[in-house]
Design a protein around this motif. Sequence first.
Motif, mmCIF file in Angstrom:
data_model
loop_
_atom_site.group_PDB
_atom_site.id
_atom_site.type_symbol
_atom_site.label_atom_id
_atom_site.label_comp_id
_atom_site.label_asym_id
_atom_site.label_seq_id
_atom_site.Cartn_x
_atom_site.Cartn_y
_atom_site.Cartn_z
ATOM 1 N N SER A 63 -7.783 3.541 6.048
ATOM 2 C CA SER A 63 -7.426 3.574 7.469
ATOM 3 C C SER A 63 -7.723 2.218 8.087
ATOM 4 N N GLY A 64 -7.393 2.125 9.375
ATOM 5 C CA GLY A 64 -7.588 0.872 10.083
ATOM 6 C C GLY A 64 -6.377 -0.030 9.948
ATOM 7 N N LEU A 65 -5.295 0.515 9.408
ATOM 8 C CA LEU A 65 -4.040 -0.223 9.279
ATOM 9 C C LEU A 65 -3.210 0.060 10.512
ATOM 10 N N TYR A 66 -2.542 -0.929 11.021
ATOM 11 C CA TYR A 66 -1.715 -0.740 12.204
ATOM 12 C C TYR A 66 -0.575 0.227 11.895
ATOM 13 N N LEU A 67 -0.571 1.368 12.560
ATOM 14 C CA LEU A 67 0.492 2.381 12.491
ATOM 15 C C LEU A 67 0.665 3.067 11.142
ATOM 16 N N HIS A 68 -0.242 2.898 10.209
ATOM 17 C CA HIS A 68 -0.047 3.445 8.870
ATOM 18 C C HIS A 68 -1.254 4.240 8.387
ATOM 19 N N ALA A 69 -0.954 5.219 7.582
ATOM 20 C CA ALA A 69 -1.949 5.863 6.733
ATOM 21 C C ALA A 69 -1.538 5.509 5.310
ATOM 22 N N ALA A 70 -2.461 5.023 4.513
ATOM 23 C CA ALA A 70 -2.125 4.562 3.164
ATOM 24 C C ALA A 70 -2.775 5.451 2.110
ATOM 25 N N GLU A 71 -1.968 5.856 1.166
ATOM 26 C CA GLU A 71 -2.419 6.605 -0.006
ATOM 27 C C GLU A 71 -2.338 5.650 -1.186
ATOM 28 N N LEU A 72 -3.462 5.355 -1.819
ATOM 29 C CA LEU A 72 -3.482 4.388 -2.908
ATOM 30 C C LEU A 72 -3.475 5.081 -4.257
ATOM 31 N N LYS A 73 -2.741 4.482 -5.198
ATOM 32 C CA LYS A 73 -2.602 5.044 -6.539
ATOM 33 C C LYS A 73 -2.777 3.939 -7.577
ATOM 34 N N ARG A 88 -8.769 -7.244 4.601
ATOM 35 C CA ARG A 88 -9.744 -7.925 5.455
ATOM 36 C C ARG A 88 -9.610 -9.443 5.351
ATOM 37 N N GLU A 89 -9.349 -9.933 4.152
ATOM 38 C CA GLU A 89 -9.151 -11.376 3.961
ATOM 39 C C GLU A 89 -7.914 -11.870 4.691
ATOM 40 N N HIS A 90 -6.958 -10.971 4.928
ATOM 41 C CA HIS A 90 -5.693 -11.341 5.569
ATOM 42 C C HIS A 90 -5.589 -10.758 6.981
ATOM 43 N N HIS A 91 -6.665 -10.908 7.733
ATOM 44 C CA HIS A 91 -6.688 -10.641 9.170
ATOM 45 C C HIS A 91 -6.563 -9.177 9.566
ATOM 46 N N ASN A 92 -7.133 -8.285 8.787
ATOM 47 C CA ASN A 92 -7.159 -6.882 9.165
ATOM 48 C C ASN A 92 -8.601 -6.370 9.012
ATOM 49 N N PRO A 93 -9.482 -6.795 9.941
ATOM 50 C CA PRO A 93 -10.908 -6.468 9.802
ATOM 51 C C PRO A 93 -11.237 -4.989 9.961
ATOM 52 N N GLU A 102 -8.889 0.883 -4.436
ATOM 53 C CA GLU A 102 -9.065 1.044 -2.995
ATOM 54 C C GLU A 102 -9.947 -0.065 -2.428
ATOM 55 N N SER A 103 -11.039 -0.368 -3.108
ATOM 56 C CA SER A 103 -11.944 -1.432 -2.649
ATOM 57 C C SER A 103 -11.254 -2.793 -2.663
ATOM 58 N N ALA A 104 -10.500 -3.071 -3.711
ATOM 59 C CA ALA A 104 -9.779 -4.349 -3.809
ATOM 60 C C ALA A 104 -8.739 -4.465 -2.704
ATOM 61 N N TYR A 105 -8.046 -3.380 -2.418
ATOM 62 C CA TYR A 105 -7.017 -3.377 -1.368
ATOM 63 C C TYR A 105 -7.648 -3.618 0.000
ATOM 64 N N VAL A 106 -8.737 -2.937 0.294
ATOM 65 C CA VAL A 106 -9.427 -3.128 1.575
ATOM 66 C C VAL A 106 -9.925 -4.569 1.691
ATOM 67 N N ALA A 107 -10.479 -5.111 0.628
ATOM 68 C CA ALA A 107 -10.942 -6.503 0.659
ATOM 69 C C ALA A 107 -9.774 -7.454 0.928
ATOM 70 N N TYR A 108 -8.642 -7.202 0.289
ATOM 71 C CA TYR A 108 -7.450 -8.045 0.497
ATOM 72 C C TYR A 108 -6.992 -7.982 1.951
ATOM 73 N N ALA A 111 -2.426 -8.443 -4.658
ATOM 74 C CA ALA A 111 -1.235 -8.885 -3.918
ATOM 75 C C ALA A 111 0.067 -8.538 -4.638
ATOM 76 N N ASP A 112 0.003 -8.210 -5.916
ATOM 77 C CA ASP A 112 1.201 -7.870 -6.685
ATOM 78 C C ASP A 112 1.474 -6.373 -6.741
ATOM 79 N N GLY A 113 0.663 -5.582 -6.034
ATOM 80 C CA GLY A 113 0.898 -4.140 -5.979
ATOM 81 C C GLY A 113 2.143 -3.847 -5.158
ATOM 82 N N TYR A 114 2.492 -2.583 -5.068
ATOM 83 C CA TYR A 114 3.694 -2.157 -4.363
ATOM 84 C C TYR A 114 3.334 -1.274 -3.176
ATOM 85 N N VAL A 115 3.988 -1.498 -2.042
ATOM 86 C CA VAL A 115 3.897 -0.604 -0.899
ATOM 87 C C VAL A 115 5.216 0.155 -0.868
#
Length: 133
Positions: free
Chosen positions: A43-53, A21-26, A13-19, A91-95
């Motif tokens: 949270s804080g994603l445009y139009l999405h709620a994300a569940e990380l696994k 933020r690095e790519h213009h999603n502060p 979760e921390s790595a995803y949030v950092a990624y 960056a190699d994870g899956y959405v």
Amino acid sequence: MANPSKQKGSAWESAYVAYLREHHNPDAHRNVQMGAKDIGDVSGLYLHAAELKAEKTITLASYIAQANREAINAGQPFGCAVVKRRMKGTADGYVVRDVRTDVRLMNRFRDAERLLQHHAPAEVWEAHDEKHR
């Protein structure tokens, strides 16, 4: 935090949030777990709620069901599961989302692109189109 699985999940979760933020999603941030009315892990994603696994055994059906429930709880139109790919970077994870959600999302993108194309000055549309090809 003694639970190794929980540690892996928190690190993902921390790595995803950092990624993000690095790519213009502060606005991206981790959420506190809320039990039955959980709103997703990030949270804080445009139009999405994300569940990380970040699990050894991937069970997509349950991930998608959970993501869709949590999107409703978060008041977001789209849910997705963000699944860590073993032995790979963020960056190699899956959405992942179900087809119903994907079609709704793609239709929304299409409609937004059409609005921009027809209502923005030509140079704005051309710059946008070139940037996102």
